[in-house]
Write a protein that holds these residues in place. Structure first.
Motif, PDB file in Angstrom:
ATOM      1  N   PRO A 101       0.804  -1.225   0.000  1.00 14.25           N
ATOM      2  CA  PRO A 101       0.000   0.000   0.000  1.00 14.25           C
ATOM      3  C   PRO A 101       0.838   1.276   0.000  1.00 14.25           C
ATOM      4  CG  PRO A 101       0.057  -0.950   2.195  1.00 14.25           C
ATOM      5  CD  PRO A 101       0.731  -1.943   1.287  1.00 14.25           C
ATOM      6  N   LEU A 102       0.256   2.308  -0.550  1.00 12.60           N
ATOM      7  CA  LEU A 102       0.851   3.644  -0.569  1.00 12.60           C
ATOM      8  C   LEU A 102       0.428   4.408   0.679  1.00 12.60           C
ATOM      9  CD1 LEU A 102       2.315   5.967  -2.157  1.00 12.60           C
ATOM     10  CD2 LEU A 102       0.061   6.514  -3.126  1.00 12.60           C
ATOM     11  N   TYR A 103       1.395   4.998   1.370  1.00 10.73           N
ATOM     12  CA  TYR A 103       1.089   5.849   2.533  1.00 10.73           C
ATOM     13  C   TYR A 103       0.897   7.275   2.031  1.00 10.73           C
ATOM     14  CZ  TYR A 103       1.747   1.929   5.565  1.00 10.73           C
ATOM     15  OH  TYR A 103       1.580   0.715   6.194  1.00 10.73           O
ATOM     16  N   SER A 106       7.361  10.700  -1.210  1.00  8.23           N
ATOM     17  CA  SER A 106       7.463   9.263  -1.473  1.00  8.23           C
ATOM     18  C   SER A 106       8.584   9.052  -2.481  1.00  8.23           C
ATOM     19  CB  SER A 106       6.149   8.715  -2.023  1.00  8.23           C
ATOM     20  OG  SER A 106       5.107   8.863  -1.073  1.00  8.23           O
ATOM     21  N   ILE A 107       9.515   8.167  -2.139  1.00  9.32           N
ATOM     22  CA  ILE A 107      10.669   7.887  -2.996  1.00  9.32           C
ATOM     23  C   ILE A 107      10.540   6.454  -3.503  1.00  9.32           C
ATOM     24  CG2 ILE A 107      13.179   7.708  -3.121  1.00  9.32           C
ATOM     25  CD1 ILE A 107      13.306   9.781  -0.848  1.00  9.32           C
ATOM     26  N   PHE A 108      10.471   6.302  -4.827  1.00 11.16           N
ATOM     27  CA  PHE A 108      10.283   5.000  -5.456  1.00 11.16           C
ATOM     28  C   PHE A 108      11.587   4.557  -6.118  1.00 11.16           C
ATOM     29  CE2 PHE A 108       5.951   7.036  -6.375  1.00 11.16           C
ATOM     30  CZ  PHE A 108       5.422   6.611  -5.161  1.00 11.16           C
ATOM     31  N   ILE A 109      11.965   3.290  -5.903  1.00  9.75           N
ATOM     32  CA  ILE A 109      13.127   2.685  -6.559  1.00  9.75           C
ATOM     33  C   ILE A 109      12.632   1.444  -7.274  1.00  9.75           C
ATOM     34  CG2 ILE A 109      15.426   1.710  -6.258  1.00  9.75           C
ATOM     35  CD1 ILE A 109      15.609   3.289  -3.610  1.00  9.75           C
ATOM     36  N   VAL A 136       3.536   3.375 -11.198  1.00  8.97           N
ATOM     37  CA  VAL A 136       2.766   4.205 -12.132  1.00  8.97           C
ATOM     38  C   VAL A 136       1.447   4.604 -11.480  1.00  8.97           C
ATOM     39  CG1 VAL A 136       1.756   4.342 -14.430  1.00  8.97           C
ATOM     40  CG2 VAL A 136       3.839   2.993 -14.072  1.00  8.97           C
ATOM     41  N   SER A 137       0.782   3.640 -10.873  1.00 15.27           N
ATOM     42  CA  SER A 137      -0.472   3.904 -10.171  1.00 15.27           C
ATOM     43  C   SER A 137      -0.248   4.805  -8.958  1.00 15.27           C
ATOM     44  CB  SER A 137      -1.097   2.577  -9.735  1.00 15.27           C
ATOM     45  OG  SER A 137      -2.271   2.774  -8.995  1.00 15.27           O
ATOM     46  N   MET A 138       0.842   4.567  -8.229  1.00 16.42           N
ATOM     47  CA  MET A 138       1.129   5.370  -7.038  1.00 16.42           C
ATOM     48  C   MET A 138       1.413   6.825  -7.401  1.00 16.42           C
ATOM     49  SD  MET A 138       3.486   2.909  -4.641  1.00 16.42           S
ATOM     50  CE  MET A 138       2.858   1.380  -3.925  1.00 16.42           C
ATOM     51  N   ALA A 139       2.205   7.043  -8.454  1.00 17.96           N
ATOM     52  CA  ALA A 139       2.521   8.414  -8.861  1.00 17.96           C
ATOM     53  C   ALA A 139       1.262   9.160  -9.271  1.00 17.96           C
ATOM     54  CB  ALA A 139       3.538   8.399 -10.001  1.00 17.96           C
ATOM     55  N   ALA A 140       0.371   8.483  -9.984  1.00 18.63           N
ATOM     56  CA  ALA A 140      -0.881   9.125 -10.383  1.00 18.63           C
ATOM     57  C   ALA A 140      -1.716   9.503  -9.171  1.00 18.63           C
ATOM     58  CB  ALA A 140      -1.672   8.192 -11.311  1.00 18.63           C
ATOM     59  N   ARG A 141      -1.766   8.614  -8.189  1.00 17.29           N
ATOM     60  CA  ARG A 141      -2.532   8.899  -6.975  1.00 17.29           C
ATOM     61  C   ARG A 141      -1.937  10.070  -6.206  1.00 17.29           C
ATOM     62  NH1 ARG A 141      -7.096   9.644  -4.395  1.00 17.29           N
ATOM     63  NH2 ARG A 141      -6.982   9.157  -2.169  1.00 17.29           N
ATOM     64  N   LEU A 142      -0.625  10.118  -6.090  1.00 17.16           N
ATOM     65  CA  LEU A 142       0.011  11.220  -5.364  1.00 17.16           C
ATOM     66  C   LEU A 142      -0.205  12.550  -6.077  1.00 17.16           C
ATOM     67  CD1 LEU A 142       3.309   9.492  -4.201  1.00 17.16           C
ATOM     68  CD2 LEU A 142       1.354  10.136  -2.789  1.00 17.16           C
ATOM     69  N   ASN A 143      -0.219  12.536  -7.404  1.00 14.39           N
ATOM     70  CA  ASN A 143      -0.530  13.766  -8.131  1.00 14.39           C
ATOM     71  C   ASN A 143      -1.932  14.258  -7.806  1.00 14.39           C
ATOM     72  OD1 ASN A 143       1.966  13.717  -9.369  1.00 14.39           O
ATOM     73  ND2 ASN A 143       1.153  13.975 -11.435  1.00 14.39           N
TER      74      ASN A 143
END
Length: 316
Positions: free
Chosen positions: A101-103, A109-112, A122-129
């Motif tokens: 899950p994304l917090y 948020s740093i993704f590697i 891809v889904s997480m970045a869209a949600r954070l935007n």
């Protein structure tokens, strides 16, 4: 968990060796909701069950999008997905499940990501935007031709410098995971999804951080499956006793004997093949059970684990 029947609407080449699949509801009803980082299990022929991260934006109820890398040496799931499905085909799926899950309240948020490990981000970045939250991505691939979703991620990059692409086969350095973790601002959450070497380096670099800020998802095992054999497995419900021979896994032994076993990743990551243990000491080789659960010896992932005792009794 039984989910909807899916209708394959389109396939698209996302990168060399990587194809995406867009599914819609076969019934026309809205699809079950999901959150960033979730996956679905697709039911493939020959009782194969495969887990794939949902790539599309959370909140979309009209489609599910997954991407599949053509993996060498697998049990046939990726090969089948790359050769057989065509638009109009139907597949059964599970309900969405989120083990990564994304917090959403983190200041950064740093993704590697490594290779196909890009898909949950891809889904997480869209949600954070959507939430107006900051994120950074370090994406390692062998070449630009193998980098999926770069165009979409660059479009999501509002700062203009959040996406860092590392093409290791083009004389570019791998991401310095230790430095990324060391330089992460206070309060940021760090995520990693990729091959086992990357995940091991990430776990080591994050060992001094509060565990609630560290998140990883494996799609390959961190250790070899147990295949030394030399023990018996007793199936308590049926009364059968099977001999596990050297060179064979417990899963293969069960399948060869006609025992119905649900399995998916075959690497001890997803938990699909978990079985209760009544007697004996498992040789745990999975990355799914916690250290406490392994110490209790009440469950085993039969796809990769074996036995440290001469007899193992399963509640099957």
């Amino acid at each position: 968990m039984t989910g909807p029947q899916l209708l394959l609407r389109q396939l698209r080449r996302e990168a060399e060796g990587i194809v995406s699949y867009e599914f819609v509801s076969a019934s026309g009803a809205p699809l079950p909701a999901f959150t960033a980082g979730a996956h679905i299990d697709l039911h493939l022929p020959d009782a194969l069950l495969r887990s794939y991260s949902l790539v599309n934006e959370p909140g979309e109820r009209h489609r599910y999008v997954v991407a599949v890398d053509r993996a060498a040496g697998g049990r046939g799931g990726s090969a089948w997905m790359h050769s057989t499905p065509r638009p109009g085909d139907r597949l059964a799926s599970s309900l969405p499940v989120n083990d990564f899950p994304l917090y959403e309240d983190a200041p950064l948020s740093i993704f590697i990501a490594g290779g196909i490990g890009i898909t949950p981000f891809v889904s997480m970045a869209a949600r954070l935007n959507t939430l107006g939250r900051a994120w950074r991505l370090h994406y390692s691939v062998r070449s630009r031709h193998r980098a999926a979703y770069v165009r979409e991620l660059n479009a999501l990059d509002r700062s203009g410098n959040a996406v860092n692409l590392h093409c290791t086969g083009e004389d570019m350095e791998r991401p310095d995971i230790a430095a990324i973790v060391r330089e992460a601002p206070a309060g940021s959450h760090l995520y990693c999804c990729g091959p086992s070497g990357m995940l091991d380096a990430f776990a080591s670099a994050c060992s001094g951080l509060p565990p609630q800020r560290v998140h990883l998802e494996r799609f390959s095992a961190s250790q070899e499956a147990a295949t030394t054999g030399g023990y018996e497995v007793q199936l308590a419900r049926s009364g059968k006793t099977l001999s596990v021979e050297a060179g064979k896994s417990l899963l293969d032994t069960l399948l060869d004997a006609g025992v119905p076993v649900q399995y998916s990743c075959s690497q001890g990551i997803c938990g699909t093949c978990c079985m209760p243990v009544l007697e004996g000491t498992p040789d745990h080789r999975d990355d799914y059970l916690s250290n406490e659960e392994k110490a209790a010896n009440q469950s085993i992932m039969v796809c990769c684990s074996g036995s440290l005792t001469q007899r193992l009794v399963l509640d099957v």
